[in-house]
Design a protein around this motif. Structure first.
Motif, PDB file in Angstrom:
ATOM      1  N   GLY A 250       9.355  12.963  -3.720  1.00 36.17           N
ATOM      2  CA  GLY A 250       9.239  11.798  -2.905  1.00 36.17           C
ATOM      3  C   GLY A 250       8.264  10.565  -2.640  1.00 36.17           C
ATOM      4  O   GLY A 250       8.149  10.023  -1.598  1.00 36.17           O
ATOM      5  N   ASP A 251       7.239  11.258  -3.013  1.00 34.60           N
ATOM      6  CA  ASP A 251       5.913  10.955  -3.184  1.00 34.60           C
ATOM      7  C   ASP A 251       6.102   9.231  -3.962  1.00 34.60           C
ATOM      8  O   ASP A 251       6.477   9.049  -5.248  1.00 34.60           O
ATOM      9  CB  ASP A 251       4.834  11.506  -3.419  1.00 34.60           C
ATOM     10  N   VAL A 252       5.191   8.449  -2.913  1.00 32.37           N
ATOM     11  CA  VAL A 252       5.289   7.152  -4.136  1.00 32.37           C
ATOM     12  C   VAL A 252       3.913   6.717  -4.239  1.00 32.37           C
ATOM     13  O   VAL A 252       2.929   7.805  -3.564  1.00 32.37           O
ATOM     14  CB  VAL A 252       5.891   5.803  -3.376  1.00 32.37           C
ATOM     15  N   PRO A 253       3.334   5.632  -5.237  1.00 34.16           N
ATOM     16  CA  PRO A 253       2.163   5.466  -5.970  1.00 34.16           C
ATOM     17  C   PRO A 253       1.313   5.475  -4.616  1.00 34.16           C
ATOM     18  O   PRO A 253      -0.433   6.248  -4.630  1.00 34.16           O
ATOM     19  CB  PRO A 253       2.032   4.787  -6.989  1.00 34.16           C
ATOM     20  N   GLU A 254       1.459   4.752  -4.045  1.00 31.95           N
ATOM     21  CA  GLU A 254       0.672   3.258  -3.352  1.00 31.95           C
ATOM     22  C   GLU A 254       1.804   3.307  -1.728  1.00 31.95           C
ATOM     23  O   GLU A 254       2.179   2.569  -2.069  1.00 31.95           O
ATOM     24  CB  GLU A 254      -0.442   2.505  -4.179  1.00 31.95           C
ATOM     25  N   LEU A 255       0.723   3.366  -0.801  1.00 35.76           N
ATOM     26  CA  LEU A 255       1.280   3.072   1.056  1.00 35.76           C
ATOM     27  C   LEU A 255       0.181   1.636   1.502  1.00 35.76           C
ATOM     28  O   LEU A 255      -0.242   3.085   1.955  1.00 35.76           O
ATOM     29  CB  LEU A 255       2.060   4.027   1.246  1.00 35.76           C
ATOM     30  N   THR A 256      -0.078   0.964   0.679  1.00 32.04           N
ATOM     31  CA  THR A 256      -1.260   0.685   1.489  1.00 32.04           C
ATOM     32  C   THR A 256      -0.963  -0.700   2.599  1.00 32.04           C
ATOM     33  O   THR A 256      -0.395  -1.201   1.442  1.00 32.04           O
ATOM     34  CB  THR A 256      -2.499  -0.057   0.912  1.00 32.04           C
ATOM     35  N   ALA A 257      -1.433  -0.821   3.823  1.00 31.35           N
ATOM     36  CA  ALA A 257      -0.964  -1.945   4.921  1.00 31.35           C
ATOM     37  C   ALA A 257      -1.609  -3.277   4.438  1.00 31.35           C
ATOM     38  O   ALA A 257      -2.581  -3.398   4.485  1.00 31.35           O
ATOM     39  CB  ALA A 257      -0.746  -1.355   5.928  1.00 31.35           C
ATOM     40  N   ASP A 258      -1.175  -3.997   4.704  1.00 37.23           N
ATOM     41  CA  ASP A 258      -1.366  -5.544   5.008  1.00 37.23           C
ATOM     42  C   ASP A 258      -1.601  -5.868   6.720  1.00 37.23           C
ATOM     43  O   ASP A 258       0.408  -5.460   7.215  1.00 37.23           O
ATOM     44  CB  ASP A 258      -0.834  -6.927   4.077  1.00 37.23           C
ATOM     45  N   PRO A 259      -2.340  -4.401   7.070  1.00 43.40           N
ATOM     46  CA  PRO A 259      -2.553  -5.653   9.156  1.00 43.40           C
ATOM     47  C   PRO A 259      -2.176  -7.116   9.776  1.00 43.40           C
ATOM     48  O   PRO A 259      -2.426  -6.709  10.353  1.00 43.40           O
ATOM     49  CB  PRO A 259      -3.223  -4.126   9.266  1.00 43.40           C
ATOM     50  N   THR A 260      -2.428  -8.425   8.790  1.00 46.16           N
ATOM     51  CA  THR A 260      -2.653  -9.170   9.373  1.00 46.16           C
ATOM     52  C   THR A 260      -1.866  -9.604  10.394  1.00 46.16           C
ATOM     53  O   THR A 260      -2.065  -9.981  11.380  1.00 46.16           O
ATOM     54  CB  THR A 260      -2.980 -10.458   8.188  1.00 46.16           C
ATOM     55  N   LEU A 261      -0.208  -9.525  10.544  1.00 47.94           N
ATOM     56  CA  LEU A 261       0.645  -9.385  11.302  1.00 47.94           C
ATOM     57  C   LEU A 261       0.230  -9.163  12.671  1.00 47.94           C
ATOM     58  O   LEU A 261       0.577  -9.662  13.971  1.00 47.94           O
ATOM     59  CB  LEU A 261       1.876  -9.581  11.210  1.00 47.94           C
ATOM     60  N   ALA A 262      -0.568  -7.477  12.852  1.00 52.80           N
ATOM     61  CA  ALA A 262      -0.409  -6.903  13.539  1.00 52.80           C
ATOM     62  C   ALA A 262      -1.661  -7.261  14.470  1.00 52.80           C
ATOM     63  O   ALA A 262      -1.733  -7.350  15.728  1.00 52.80           O
ATOM     64  CB  ALA A 262      -0.527  -5.630  13.356  1.00 52.80           C
ATOM     65  N   GLU A 263      -2.383  -7.258  13.793  1.00 49.12           N
ATOM     66  CA  GLU A 263      -4.276  -8.590  14.223  1.00 49.12           C
ATOM     67  C   GLU A 263      -3.535  -9.293  15.037  1.00 49.12           C
ATOM     68  O   GLU A 263      -4.452  -9.919  15.387  1.00 49.12           O
ATOM     69  CB  GLU A 263      -4.765  -8.102  12.748  1.00 49.12           C
ATOM     70  N   LYS A 264      -2.817 -10.490  14.522  1.00 46.03           N
ATOM     71  CA  LYS A 264      -2.426 -11.614  15.409  1.00 46.03           C
ATOM     72  C   LYS A 264      -2.043 -12.194  16.431  1.00 46.03           C
ATOM     73  O   LYS A 264      -2.141 -12.144  17.016  1.00 46.03           O
ATOM     74  CB  LYS A 264      -1.377 -12.908  14.045  1.00 46.03           C
ATOM     75  N   GLU A 265      -1.096 -10.741  15.680  1.00 43.77           N
ATOM     76  CA  GLU A 265      -0.084 -11.086  17.043  1.00 43.77           C
ATOM     77  C   GLU A 265      -0.236 -10.616  17.843  1.00 43.77           C
ATOM     78  O   GLU A 265       0.368 -10.106  19.793  1.00 43.77           O
ATOM     79  CB  GLU A 265       1.675 -10.965  16.532  1.00 43.77           C
ATOM     80  N   LEU A 266      -0.648  -8.883  17.956  1.00 46.84           N
ATOM     81  CA  LEU A 266      -1.142  -7.820  18.765  1.00 46.84           C
ATOM     82  C   LEU A 266      -1.992  -7.709  19.268  1.00 46.84           C
ATOM     83  O   LEU A 266      -2.606  -6.591  20.059  1.00 46.84           O
ATOM     84  CB  LEU A 266      -0.401  -6.668  18.411  1.00 46.84           C
ATOM     85  N   GLY A 267      -3.020  -8.330  18.837  1.00 46.29           N
ATOM     86  CA  GLY A 267      -4.679  -7.894  18.530  1.00 46.29           C
ATOM     87  C   GLY A 267      -4.789  -6.976  18.235  1.00 46.29           C
ATOM     88  O   GLY A 267      -5.756  -5.902  18.766  1.00 46.29           O
TER      89      GLY A 267
END
Ligand code: WQD
Length: 380
Positions: free
Chosen positions: A336-353
């Motif tokens: 079940g492990d996948v090699p990499e999970l890294t977020a692009d957090p720009t939408l939460a930064e823009k819309e939720l601060g």
């Protein structure tokens, strides 16, 4: 009830005794605007966690700090959920929002007992949404997971990445997001204004603990996740050897890369989601679906730092925080492990601060402080 003359908005927090849930409860209390009402079946958590939340609130807000409430119920019993909603109907304001974290969450285990995972994670969410509809509760924040992305094509992962989970656990999260979307859409078609608004927050890898050392991760039995395991090994609470599940991944040092973020940043992200839902009623620009007739008021956001760290990086970081000299053995990959999970957090930064501002060193020192202050966790 009120705090400093302001009536508090009741927020039902399912799974509020858990690791993330209890940090969400503390963050809600500290705003002085929300009153957490916790429901939890204590399957993987202790009521002591809520006492710690109340203690932290009193420490930081004074003796008139709002007091969270607890109902020990199981989401598999719809009548018990109903009874909680009905209890608050008669009190002014009723329940203003639900933050839904209660779920079974072990990827490996979900493949062994899938029906239980669907019963709790999907069935439980449907029962919750039915009670919300019946009692006119229109704000919903759902605890989802980066695991819904499966093995993503694009890294860092944007929210537009397809939902293609590769485990039963991940599929339960993806299904609940689809159910929320449809419930929101049905309401906007039926009600227009006043329709259900829902935010799905897709967690990456939470780590660390509240800086007071009073609140942390306290799973039943041996931790499955890396960070609590490293903390319990360093404190001698877990004696077994550290196994690194594979170093033949296509990553810088061959071990899996994950986007670890401080649990307090994650918890505060839930408050920002609730604030956005609240503001969206008066500021139509906020949280506006592209096409309400098509999407209803449903949005998904990544909550991560946008910085990938490997298993070996985390072992080294916990060595620095605890001084413990980890001996580890490289073994085969975990299912079940996948090699990499890294977020692009720009939408939460823009819309939720949202900004995950706490760094790796704070995650590890805060985790270590909780571990050393509570050698046996929440058990006295
Ligand atoms: C992190 C890395 C392991 C233990 C899981 C769920 C996810 C979410 C968070 C619910 C991986 C490696 C671990 C060990 C190891 N849960 N590891 N030896 O798997 O990224 O995410 O928890 O929402 O849905 O999948 O977190 O902490 O289990 O593992 O090498 O003894 O550490 O292989 O690469 P994961 P984790």
């Amino acid at each position: 009830s009120s705090y400093k003359g302001q009536t508090l908005k009741r927020v039902l927090v399912t799974g509020g005794l858990g690791y993330i849930g209890s940090h969400v409860v503390v963050s809600l209390l500290l705003t002085g605007r929300y009153l957490p009402i916790v429901i939890d079946n204590c399957h993987n958590a202790y009521p002591e966690a809520l006492k710690r939340c109340a203690e932290i609130a009193r420490d930081e807000m004074g003796p008139d700090a709002p007091q969270p409430e607890l109902h020990q119920i199981d989401l598999r019993n719809p009548e018990d959920i109903e009874a909680v909603f009905a209890k608050y109907d008669s009190q002014e304001g009723g329940i203003w929002a639900v933050v839904h974290l209660a779920a079974l969450k072990a990827v490996g285990e979900s493949g062994e007992i899938p029906l239980t995972y669907y019963k709790v994670n999907v069935g439980g969410s449907i029962s919750l949404l039915e009670s919300m509809e019946k009692h006119n509760v229109k704000n919903f924040v759902f605890s989802s997971s980066a695991t819904v992305y499966g093995t993503p094509k694009i890294i860092p992962i944007p929210e537009s990445s397809p939902v293609q989970p590769e485990s039963s656990y991940g599929r339960t999260k993806g299904m609940v997001e689809a159910i929320m979307h449809d419930a929101c859409l049905a309401e906007v078609t039926r009600l227009g204004e006043g329709a259900l608004r829902a935010v799905s927050v897709r967690y990456f890898n939470p780590a660390g603990a509240h800086p007071s050392g009073k609140l942390g991760e306290e799973p039943m039995g041996r931790p499955g996740n890396l960070l609590p395991l490293l903390a319990q090994m360093a404190s001698g609470r877990v004696k077994s050897d550290l196994k690194v599940f594979g170093n033949d991944y296509p990553t810088p040092d061959g071990t899996c890369v994950r986007d670890y973020l401080h649990v307090m940043d994650l918890a505060e992200g839930h408050v920002l989601a609730l604030d956005a839902l609240d503001k969206s009623k008066s500021e139509p620009g906020i949280f506006a679906p592209v096409d309400p007739k098509k999407d209803g008021y449903f949005r998904a956001f990544n909550l991560g730092k946008g910085k990938g760290m490997s298993v070996l990086n985390m072992i080294d970081a916990m060595h620095k925080a605890s001084g413990f000299d980890y001996k580890y053995e490289i073994v085969g990959r975990r299912l079940g492990d996948v090699p990499e999970l890294t977020a692009d957090p720009t939408l939460a930064e823009k819309e939720l601060g949202f900004v995950a501002k706490r760094n790796l060193e704070e995650m590890c020192t805060d985790l270590w402080r909780f571990q050393t202050a509570n050698p046996n966790g929440y058990r006295s």
